[in-house]
Enzyme design. Sequence first.
Site, PDB file in Angstrom:
ATOM      1  CE  LYS A   1     -13.806   6.227   1.064  1.00 47.61           C
ATOM      2  NZ  LYS A   1     -12.914   6.324   2.236  1.00 47.61           N
TER       3      LYS A   1
ATOM      4  CB  THR B   1      -9.975   5.007  -0.931  1.00 43.64           C
ATOM      5  OG1 THR B   1      -9.435   5.386   0.336  1.00 43.64           O
ATOM      6  CG2 THR B   1      -9.321   3.721  -1.395  1.00 43.64           C
TER       7      THR B   1
ATOM      8  CG  HIS C   1      -1.970  -0.980   1.251  1.00 43.34           C
ATOM      9  ND1 HIS C   1      -3.248  -0.749   0.777  1.00 43.34           N
ATOM     10  CD2 HIS C   1      -1.953  -2.257   1.678  1.00 43.34           C
ATOM     11  CE1 HIS C   1      -3.975  -1.836   0.936  1.00 43.34           C
ATOM     12  NE2 HIS C   1      -3.217  -2.778   1.481  1.00 43.34           N
TER      13      HIS C   1
ATOM     14  CE  LYS D   1      -6.058  14.255   0.092  1.00 44.75           C
ATOM     15  NZ  LYS D   1      -6.329  13.035  -0.650  1.00 44.75           N
ATOM     16  NE  ARG D   2      -2.985  10.290   9.994  1.00 42.84           N
ATOM     17  CZ  ARG D   2      -2.691   9.407  10.948  1.00 42.84           C
ATOM     18  NH1 ARG D   2      -3.559   8.453  11.267  1.00 42.84           N
ATOM     19  NH2 ARG D   2      -1.548   9.463  11.595  1.00 42.84           N
TER      20      ARG D   2
ATOM     21  CE  LYS E   1      -2.001  10.912   2.874  1.00 41.23           C
ATOM     22  NZ  LYS E   1      -2.785  10.051   1.965  1.00 41.23           N
TER      23      LYS E   1
HETATM   24  C1  26V Z   1       2.465   1.860   7.866  1.00 42.14           C
HETATM   25  C2  26V Z   1       2.685   1.917   9.180  1.00 42.14           C
HETATM   26  C3  26V Z   1       4.032   2.014   9.601  1.00 42.14           C
HETATM   27  C4  26V Z   1       4.184   1.697  11.019  1.00 42.14           C
HETATM   28  C5  26V Z   1       3.202   2.374  11.857  1.00 42.14           C
HETATM   29  C6  26V Z   1       1.811   1.969  11.497  1.00 42.14           C
HETATM   30  C7  26V Z   1       1.628   1.911  10.073  1.00 42.14           C
HETATM   31  C8  26V Z   1       0.358   1.821   9.616  1.00 42.14           C
HETATM   32  C9  26V Z   1       0.144   1.773   8.276  1.00 42.14           C
HETATM   33  C10 26V Z   1       1.198   1.792   7.411  1.00 42.14           C
HETATM   34  C11 26V Z   1       0.994   1.692   5.981  1.00 42.14           C
HETATM   35  C12 26V Z   1       0.446   2.910   5.464  1.00 42.14           C
HETATM   36  C13 26V Z   1       0.058   2.566   4.131  1.00 42.14           C
HETATM   37  C14 26V Z   1      -1.244   3.176   3.790  1.00 42.14           C
HETATM   38  O1  26V Z   1      -2.105   3.482   4.585  1.00 42.14           O
HETATM   39  N1  26V Z   1      -1.367   3.316   2.534  1.00 42.14           N
HETATM   40  C15 26V Z   1      -2.541   3.866   1.943  1.00 42.14           C
HETATM   41  O2  26V Z   1      -3.321   2.765   1.551  1.00 42.14           O
HETATM   42  C16 26V Z   1      -4.495   3.190   0.913  1.00 42.14           C
HETATM   43  C17 26V Z   1      -5.284   1.945   0.615  1.00 42.14           C
HETATM   44  O3  26V Z   1      -4.612   1.167  -0.306  1.00 42.14           O
HETATM   45  C18 26V Z   1      -4.160   3.977  -0.322  1.00 42.14           C
HETATM   46  O4  26V Z   1      -5.357   4.433  -0.897  1.00 42.14           O
HETATM   47  C19 26V Z   1      -3.281   5.159   0.007  1.00 42.14           C
HETATM   48  O5  26V Z   1      -2.862   5.803  -1.170  1.00 42.14           O
HETATM   49  C20 26V Z   1      -2.088   4.693   0.774  1.00 42.14           C
HETATM   50  O6  26V Z   1      -1.337   5.795   1.237  1.00 42.14           O
END
Ligand code: 26V
Length: 857
Positions: free
Chosen positions: A711, A707, A406, A597-598, A603
């Site tokens: 929406k 995503t 992701h 968004k975050r 971003k």
């Molecule tokens: C990474 C980490 C690193 C450690 C701490 C906790 C944590 C939690 C999540 C992540 C991965 C982040 C990846 C993420 O959220 N990607 C997003 O995924 C969406 C669904 O596929 C996508 O639409 C977004 O573009 C993408 O940033």
Amino acid sequence: MSEPVPTASTLPAQPPADPAVVSDETPSTDARRIGPTFRTSHPLASGPVVQPAPTVDGFVETFLGELNYGQGVLLSQSTVNDQYLALARTVRRYLMADWLETGARRRQAQQKTVAYLSAEYLLGRQLGNNLLATNLQDVADAAMSRCGIDIASLRAQEVEPGLGNGGLGRLAACFVDSLATMDVPCIGYGIRYEYGIFRQTFEGDRQVEVPDSWLSLGSPWEFPHPERQVLVHFGGRTEEVTDENGRVVCRWVPDWNVVGMPYHYMVPGHRNGVVNTLRLWSAKATQAFDLQIFNSGDYAEAVRAQTFAENISKVLYPEDSTPQGKELRLQQQYFFVACSLHDFIDNTLPHDFDLRRLPERLVVQLNDTHPVIAIPELMRILVDRKGFDWDEAWDITKRCFAYTCHTLLPEALEVWSVELLGRLLPRHLEIIYRINEEFLEEVREAFPGDEMLVRRMSVIAEHPERSVRMAYLATVAGSKVNGVAELHSQLLRDKVLPDFSRMWPDKFTNVTNGITPRRFVLLANRRLSDLVTDTIGDGWVTDLDRLRELEPYADDASFRAAFREVKQGNKERLAALLRVRDGLEIPQDSMLDVMVKRLHEYKRQTLKLLHIVSLYDDVVSGRVAAEDLTPRTVVFGAKAAPGYHLAKEIIFLVNAVADTVNADPRVAGRLSVAFPANYNVTLAEKLIPAADLSEQISLAGKEASGTGNMKFALNGALTIGTDDGANVEIRRLVGDDHFFLFGMTEPEVERLRPGYTPSMYYEEDARLRSTIDLLASGHFTGGDRQAVAPVIDNLLHQDAFMALADFRSYLDAQERVEAAYADPDAWSRSAILNVARSGFFSSDRSMRDYLDRIWHA
Ligand code: 26V
């Protein structure tokens, strides 16, 4: 003659109460622990007691019954929370028969099941969704009003389970919704965090995090199942022992354990009688552990031990891009993965199941790298516990897993230090080493003589410290690896895992993300849904491509007028909400321009901020008359990771700009900025349907998919966006004329990167210079230049995500937006075409793609 109804004394004896802990060492054939606890031929025992068909009278009766006998209060004495809980329990009764039946049908059919492993599920509120799924909305409305209750206040009482950070967690929630609607056997596995994503508040314009105790007022949607508890081991060492067949086998001698307690949640399909299960694990101390210490007389130590164990599922880590290698996070990951595999293998499969056939019954989808430790865990189960030889176990394992990536940010690719892994999971580390050894042999065979390549591809990195690259492990073991939008999948192949894609080109595939139209259109946008259904029928709800049938209506003036009324109604609803929720005033007759968004540098919320300041600057400097500005309300929603300092500075600056702009009479009625705190799923459901313009402005090549972008398009907002993530596909589908593209392409970004000098843009573009100077002057911070320095200095001297390079192009695109917005008919035509052409972004389609390309279920 009818059989007598069994009473407690005539019931067959129940199995003796046991510690209710299924441990690794428990033989898997121990079927006592699950399945029916007694057998009887009585007809009442063979199927669920069906809730009578819903009538308003019946609903009122059940509701009052829940209030009196479930909550123990009279209606006249009940609080809103009592009423909410009783209503929730009433609704879940109507789902229960379908849930029990779906479970029974699944046990009978023994079909291939998707185990979706995700550390996050950002579910959103349940009540509205479940009323929708059961088609009980009207009955419930009437029943509540008969009781003199305003159902809206009960809906508002629900605290959403925020068990995710953002896109990744919300995607998991959309996927399980679609799988239930498509009647695909799926168990969603995850963690029942006691505290979800923090609640964001602002103090002096700065983000302050408040713990999210979402469980504190009761949790009517969950069902604890202590009889399905699982024991999870940690720490210790490994040793070699000779088994009864004279084989030398490895044994893990752990030194501490925790219990995983499953909580089940209903995942209803849309009006199809299917209810799948989401199984989230909560950590508890083991009794044995406690007892030992209690017996030693140290009560306080025993209680401390309990806290230690329960810490594992205490809180969701609020970072969503930069893994910090925290030990507790690895504990969380292994905890839920071990519970889930154990649950499926020992408690879900028939106890005589031949595990050689596991890939026919199970496909494990790994949602990012967080659950990747499941790979060595399955190997350990097969080899150490079930007696498989290594090669056979590896063959089975490889066919069971698939991995979704992701991200594209290198810092988001998880690695775990060998030191930590070895300390917490010594046996898993050994297994990973062996997997890697055999894999690297394969590399040497395929590409002889290339030791650099071997080093590059190794699952074990040597620098800066010896560590396990989880994405590599997932790629080596997974049958498929997918990205989440076309561009992302291509970059994943070419940039992130190029050596792997050369070695195994067929392993790589794409599945573009999607969103559930049930929550994000039908539930969130009732006005639009009614208009669409009145026009083309309601087939679109489960077959979103049918929105295409709306295309001809884009040219129908009366439809366009109706469409504009929908938007206006949604804006009014949003304004009313923000007034009470945040004390914010949103003007009604302006373009609603939304960026939610975050908060992350890539971003580029700062690019949006520069745009706002430049519009403001135009007016206050006298270059543009206020009357010539297109009235515009910019809405931000964004949480920053608590430790992400620059992101928090950006939040501060957005708030400061909002305060100044909103208070300045020179732009009154023309430009305003709203930043409601605590953007979450609940707020998204109100914000997105009201938006005119959707901001999707990440630096090309950084947003894996997005995503939110989908929406907005499905709710009739036009996108201003870069050629990034799923924007690429949105633009292709809706058409260039109905999408405002700007900015560099990914290859252009890469070409510009070496020697990128942001200050050059400042020097050369007078408008940018004036904008930045105004920001830097302290105009928005009461003269405090220091307060803006972190953001300004970063932009001028680093600007890792090239906001300055895209500034000019962004402003030009915003001018095209204004020109288009000036023609309401043309704008609504474009907006309608966005709706009509975005059916592809249903998560039902994503699920079909996973089924066809990956799961073959
Ligand atoms: C990474 C980490 C690193 C450690 C701490 C906790 C944590 C939690 C999540 C992540 C991965 C982040 C990846 C993420 O959220 N990607 C997003 O995924 C969406 C669904 O596929 C996508 O639409 C977004 O573009 C993408 O940033």
